[in-house]
Motif scaffolding. Sequence first.
Motif, PDB file in Angstrom:
ATOM      1  N   VAL A  33       1.458  15.584  -5.247  1.00 48.78           N
ATOM      2  CA  VAL A  33       2.273  15.324  -3.949  1.00 48.78           C
ATOM      3  C   VAL A  33       1.098  15.364  -2.824  1.00 48.78           C
ATOM      4  O   VAL A  33       1.202  14.378  -2.059  1.00 48.78           O
ATOM      5  N   VAL A  34       0.360  16.335  -2.727  1.00 52.14           N
ATOM      6  CA  VAL A  34      -0.401  16.672  -1.482  1.00 52.14           C
ATOM      7  C   VAL A  34      -1.448  15.218  -1.802  1.00 52.14           C
ATOM      8  O   VAL A  34      -1.618  14.801  -0.773  1.00 52.14           O
ATOM      9  N   ASP A  35      -2.172  15.009  -2.463  1.00 48.12           N
ATOM     10  CA  ASP A  35      -3.095  13.891  -2.779  1.00 48.12           C
ATOM     11  C   ASP A  35      -2.426  12.528  -2.204  1.00 48.12           C
ATOM     12  O   ASP A  35      -2.906  11.798  -1.554  1.00 48.12           O
ATOM     13  N   GLU A  36      -1.119  12.335  -2.558  1.00 51.75           N
ATOM     14  CA  GLU A  36      -0.431  11.160  -2.442  1.00 51.75           C
ATOM     15  C   GLU A  36      -0.254  10.916  -1.185  1.00 51.75           C
ATOM     16  O   GLU A  36      -0.150  10.080  -0.408  1.00 51.75           O
ATOM     17  N   VAL A  37       0.427  12.089  -0.768  1.00 56.99           N
ATOM     18  CA  VAL A  37       0.800  11.982   0.986  1.00 56.99           C
ATOM     19  C   VAL A  37      -0.520  11.889   1.850  1.00 56.99           C
ATOM     20  O   VAL A  37      -0.608  11.195   2.677  1.00 56.99           O
ATOM     21  N   ALA A  38      -1.572  12.392   1.306  1.00 55.10           N
ATOM     22  CA  ALA A  38      -3.090  12.098   2.172  1.00 55.10           C
ATOM     23  C   ALA A  38      -3.329  10.786   2.009  1.00 55.10           C
ATOM     24  O   ALA A  38      -3.742  10.488   3.081  1.00 55.10           O
ATOM     25  N   THR A  39      -2.955  10.161   0.919  1.00 57.02           N
ATOM     26  CA  THR A  39      -3.421   8.778   0.662  1.00 57.02           C
ATOM     27  C   THR A  39      -2.609   7.949   1.809  1.00 57.02           C
ATOM     28  O   THR A  39      -2.944   7.249   2.340  1.00 57.02           O
ATOM     29  N   LEU A  40      -1.297   8.092   1.570  1.00 52.73           N
ATOM     30  CA  LEU A  40      -0.557   7.567   2.522  1.00 52.73           C
ATOM     31  C   LEU A  40      -0.871   7.749   3.818  1.00 52.73           C
ATOM     32  O   LEU A  40      -0.766   6.824   4.765  1.00 52.73           O
ATOM     33  N   LYS A  64     -13.298  -3.507  -2.519  1.00 52.91           N
ATOM     34  CA  LYS A  64     -13.753  -2.094  -2.734  1.00 52.91           C
ATOM     35  C   LYS A  64     -12.624  -1.449  -3.480  1.00 52.91           C
ATOM     36  O   LYS A  64     -11.469  -1.435  -2.846  1.00 52.91           O
ATOM     37  N   LYS A  65     -12.773  -0.809  -4.798  1.00 50.53           N
ATOM     38  CA  LYS A  65     -11.676   0.043  -5.198  1.00 50.53           C
ATOM     39  C   LYS A  65     -11.305   1.065  -4.229  1.00 50.53           C
ATOM     40  O   LYS A  65     -11.908   1.942  -3.720  1.00 50.53           O
ATOM     41  N   GLY A  66      -9.723   0.897  -4.233  1.00 51.94           N
ATOM     42  CA  GLY A  66      -9.295   1.804  -3.189  1.00 51.94           C
ATOM     43  C   GLY A  66      -9.309   1.462  -1.759  1.00 51.94           C
ATOM     44  O   GLY A  66      -8.672   2.145  -1.093  1.00 51.94           O
ATOM     45  N   GLU A  73       0.741  -1.224   0.006  1.00 49.77           N
ATOM     46  CA  GLU A  73       0.020  -0.021   0.023  1.00 49.77           C
ATOM     47  C   GLU A  73       0.727   1.302  -0.077  1.00 49.77           C
ATOM     48  O   GLU A  73       0.555   2.353  -0.692  1.00 49.77           O
ATOM     49  N   VAL A  74       2.030   1.249   0.859  1.00 47.11           N
ATOM     50  CA  VAL A  74       2.592   2.501   1.059  1.00 47.11           C
ATOM     51  C   VAL A  74       3.407   2.508  -0.267  1.00 47.11           C
ATOM     52  O   VAL A  74       3.585   3.541  -0.973  1.00 47.11           O
ATOM     53  N   ARG A  89      -3.998   8.183   5.158  1.00 47.97           N
ATOM     54  CA  ARG A  89      -5.121   7.628   5.353  1.00 47.97           C
ATOM     55  C   ARG A  89      -4.520   5.908   5.486  1.00 47.97           C
ATOM     56  O   ARG A  89      -5.267   5.368   6.324  1.00 47.97           O
ATOM     57  N   ARG A  90      -3.708   5.316   4.593  1.00 47.53           N
ATOM     58  CA  ARG A  90      -3.367   3.989   5.003  1.00 47.53           C
ATOM     59  C   ARG A  90      -2.689   3.918   5.964  1.00 47.53           C
ATOM     60  O   ARG A  90      -3.020   2.835   7.066  1.00 47.53           O
ATOM     61  N   VAL A  91      -1.576   4.765   6.669  1.00 45.76           N
ATOM     62  CA  VAL A  91      -1.121   4.678   7.839  1.00 45.76           C
ATOM     63  C   VAL A  91      -2.235   4.595   9.001  1.00 45.76           C
ATOM     64  O   VAL A  91      -1.970   3.743   9.828  1.00 45.76           O
ATOM     65  N   ARG A  92      -2.994   5.401   9.046  1.00 50.67           N
ATOM     66  CA  ARG A  92      -4.030   5.814   9.947  1.00 50.67           C
ATOM     67  C   ARG A  92      -4.889   4.410   9.836  1.00 50.67           C
ATOM     68  O   ARG A  92      -5.221   4.002  11.252  1.00 50.67           O
ATOM     69  N   ALA A  93      -5.252   3.530   8.903  1.00 50.42           N
ATOM     70  CA  ALA A  93      -5.993   2.591   8.795  1.00 50.42           C
ATOM     71  C   ALA A  93      -5.427   1.374   9.669  1.00 50.42           C
ATOM     72  O   ALA A  93      -5.886   0.840  10.382  1.00 50.42           O
ATOM     73  N   PHE A  94      -4.004   1.187   9.079  1.00 48.08           N
ATOM     74  CA  PHE A  94      -3.299   0.261  10.155  1.00 48.08           C
ATOM     75  C   PHE A  94      -3.136   0.560  11.389  1.00 48.08           C
ATOM     76  O   PHE A  94      -3.020  -0.387  12.347  1.00 48.08           O
ATOM     77  N   SER A  95      -2.954   1.943  11.801  1.00 49.23           N
ATOM     78  CA  SER A  95      -2.860   2.276  13.276  1.00 49.23           C
ATOM     79  C   SER A  95      -4.154   1.727  14.071  1.00 49.23           C
ATOM     80  O   SER A  95      -4.102   1.447  15.228  1.00 49.23           O
ATOM     81  N   ASP A  96      -5.119   2.006  13.587  1.00 48.81           N
ATOM     82  CA  ASP A  96      -6.709   1.919  13.946  1.00 48.81           C
ATOM     83  C   ASP A  96      -6.758   0.407  14.266  1.00 48.81           C
ATOM     84  O   ASP A  96      -7.433  -0.150  15.113  1.00 48.81           O
ATOM     85  N   LEU A  97      -6.378  -0.572  13.404  1.00 50.03           N
ATOM     86  CA  LEU A  97      -6.396  -1.882  13.418  1.00 50.03           C
ATOM     87  C   LEU A  97      -5.348  -2.493  14.562  1.00 50.03           C
ATOM     88  O   LEU A  97      -5.837  -3.252  15.298  1.00 50.03           O
ATOM     89  N   ALA A  98      -4.128  -1.869  14.896  1.00 49.86           N
ATOM     90  CA  ALA A  98      -3.415  -2.092  15.802  1.00 49.86           C
ATOM     91  C   ALA A  98      -3.740  -1.340  17.289  1.00 49.86           C
ATOM     92  O   ALA A  98      -3.217  -2.068  18.023  1.00 49.86           O
ATOM     93  N   ALA A  99      -4.438  -0.662  17.265  1.00 43.43           N
ATOM     94  CA  ALA A  99      -4.626   0.282  18.607  1.00 43.43           C
ATOM     95  C   ALA A  99      -5.591  -0.547  19.414  1.00 43.43           C
ATOM     96  O   ALA A  99      -6.557  -1.588  19.016  1.00 43.43           O
ATOM     97  N   GLU A 100      -5.300  -0.480  20.689  1.00 51.74           N
ATOM     98  CA  GLU A 100      -6.433  -1.034  21.725  1.00 51.74           C
ATOM     99  C   GLU A 100      -6.995   0.038  22.231  1.00 51.74           C
ATOM    100  O   GLU A 100      -6.711   0.700  23.519  1.00 51.74           O
ATOM    101  N   PRO A 101      -8.123   0.772  21.717  1.00 58.66           N
ATOM    102  CA  PRO A 101      -9.040   2.189  22.377  1.00 58.66           C
ATOM    103  C   PRO A 101      -9.451   1.693  23.603  1.00 58.66           C
ATOM    104  O   PRO A 101     -10.063   0.520  23.693  1.00 58.66           O
TER     105      PRO A 101
END
Length: 230
Positions: free
Chosen positions: A53-60, A180-182, A19-20, A62-74
């Motif tokens: 560049v802004v769009d691709e960084v935003a995508t990065l 789902k696409k994306g 993804e990265v 978003r992807r990192v945040r999704a993995f962080s949410d999966l790993a987090a123990e809220p």
Amino acid sequence: VWLTRLESWQALARKMAHEVKNSLPPIRLTMEEVVARRGSGDQAFLEQAAQIVVDEVATLERRVRAFSDLAAEPPVHPAAVDLNALVAERIALSNTANPEVAYSVRAAPGHPLACADADLLKGLLTNLLDNAAHAAGAGGSVLVATSAGKGRAAIEVHDSGPGLNEQVRETLFEPTISFKKGGMGLGLSIARKSALLMGGDILLVKGELGGAAFRVVLPAANGAAANPDR
């Protein structure tokens, strides 16, 4: 057991790397072109390059945040949540984002109450509604139903999309699956994790609109309205 767990971690690591990596070539190529054209004074190109560049960084991010949410123990803060009110709020937001989809609600009588963390449940339901809207597509339909009884409270989300094939059903909640696409295949994994943390679960059930359907089952709060027909 450890080797089995290691295989899962390796699969997630490969997916994260993939993804990265998807966002790095556009950033690199764009910046190389900027360097090659430096001094040209082409303002239109520079603006376009900056947006890429802004769009691709935003995508990065978003992807990192999704993995962080999966790993987090809220932390979980259970309280009585009115399912009908929550559904109405989430559908209003989803309808704004997907005006081409027709939403309908079959609400349980009264005020069915679930013992749940409101923030976790909002995120969970938003994910299911987003998936349902994407599956239904323009002109499609999404039905949301609430119920309560026998110490449990539930929300069901049905869509009129193409449904899920057998292979997808078998691996639906695994964090490496995306249809789902994306998408990154983490939404349902995070949603089910949230449900389990609240003492409930998400189940795949028979759809009423011809597509997929999910039931979120949660402990009922004291005083939850009963619906004996469900």
